[in-house]
Scaffold this motif. Sequence first.
Motif: not given
Lengths: 335, 324
Positions: A58-59, A225, A227-228, A265-267, A269-270, A284, A286-288, B185-187, B259-260
Amino acid sequence: MSDKNTPFLTIDHITKWYPHNDGRIHLFRSREKRSWVKAVDDVSLTMNRGEVLGIIGESGCGKSTLGRILVRLESPTSGDVLLGGRSTAQMLREDRKAFRKRVQIVFQNPFDTFTPRDTIQKILMRPLRNYGIGASDEERLAMCREALEAGGLHPTDEILKRYPHELSGGQLQRISIIRSMFFKPDLIIADEPVSMLDVSVRADIINMLLDLAKKNNTAVIFISHDIALTRYISDHIAVMYLGRVVEYGRTDDVIAGPRHPYTRVLISHCADVDPDQARDSLPITGEPPTPINPGPGCYFAPRCFMACEGCRAAYPGRVELENGHYVCCSCIREE
Amino acid sequence: MEHLLDVRDLSITYLNKSRNVQAVRHASFTIDRGDSLGLVGESGSGKSTLAMGMLRILPENSIEMTGSALFMGKDLISISHEEMNRLRWKEIAVVFQKAMNALSPVHRIGTQIEDIYRVHEPRATKAEIHDRTMELLRMVNMPERVYRLYPHEMSGGMLQRVAIVISLLHSPKLLVFDEATTALDVVTQGQILEEVVAMEKTIEMTRIMITHDMSVVASSCRKVAVMYAGELVEIGMVRDVLKQPLHPYTQGLMSSFPSLKGEKKQLRAIPGFLPDLSDPPAGCAFASRCPHCTQQCLSQKPVLREMPDGRRVACHLVGGQKHE
């Protein structure tokens, strides 16, 4: 210079701490008591020649800072980067130009990369002249033309006369890649090279970067950022969270079978382009958080759905899985 | 059943001294109550202009709008400003990409929400507004203490959630998201999309998502409209269009999108550029970039035709029943 066993690039316990101004006077306080922003915290990675390493997160997770350290736009607080077994800090001291020739960077925003008052010709000729490539200006100009033509930018004479503001973001990013590839570097850092560009031109820029890298056997560190997209182009992936690498492995292993709760979690949420893929996002909260004096336990523990008592005690060590895949999590047992 | 929004033959032109840019040309589509429509296209394709034109927030002295946009029986294009102002926020609300920048840095979130609430409900009491806000904050998974915070004390994701809460204050019938999750952000983006979709199950809301991100549409919309150079080129159910795009532009967009999961195919970009919209081509606008371009495409403009599965596509090469 390097034998078979030394990897081409070794990132050796790189740390970058910025002093954090919390409004108090630090004059008499020891280093330990001051507050620090730990942008990059003890990162170690290796990669081979001609490989593509994707760094995702993430940023604010420190991925760009790591990239800047690798090209030495920032110097690390501690740790070193070895290129072909040699310390880059030493290389830089001995011959700055030789180091710059071997390591190059492509920045995120193509509109900020170039001097707005120079023509593209001036912009492309400058590094060639500075590094003494080509015997005469005519020869250098011919090299520029050839490189532009190969990069799909024509008519080249027209482009060379233009100023950066007269070109589109996609064209400028191509020129940025062309310029960084002039010296056939060993390592190129691509810091979010397409996130400012339109979806329809992204693929072209990525393909161009990868083609050039393959031709010159250049290693690419792809910071993103997305992922795909990273999945499509990289051989290995490192996932960063708050300045630390939490998971590393072959791309398919990490994306298809993520182990660290943060990666999962990251994946999850994609969003995928396939509407039939039902997303069941992992929780998940809270915030980063900001990387100001994190710890002492696992940095992700406060937001983690798997966190247990042990996570808060000390930062977890590496758990090795198959194929060099590793995670830093105390809830995962070695197989 | 009557459509909530019925846009017919809407054209928007930006007037300049030297040239007139035809940013939206003859767009027609409908949205039903409770539906969600994704409006996608690359930058400069006119998707934001279309939505902003409908909401009448473009500078009126430098644009020209023709056609109609019937919203609950009222034509948004021709009604007076007073009437439009009555609809705004109560019936139609917008969330922008950087909506958080609209918040005042020197006032608490609660104070700002009260002010905004009272614009449309001047006699609302503090307690009433507080209760309504708490209800909405819970819906987007935010703690109650947000009410007393200043904007600088919150992250981008939280501020964007506040923006969504503000847009929902008066339970609008139609909500427009203009790239509302793009900068996140992604999340955070995943969380917000999920919350929005879940919210729609509890309150009646119709949504237009303007985005360039196909995956956002795939995960949060039922229908999708693809725009290219100011024209709608393909409209249909997300399931049909994204799985089996028919228009060459939609196909191009899909194949340039990673694609993922699944097989890693070579990513292909769409070559070429958008045509000059001050002088749009006579034939199909996409012809100059289309891999299947024929003589007919260059000379004759394709119209939207209805396919057996109900979607509409504007391409000579894709057959189908002529619409209307």
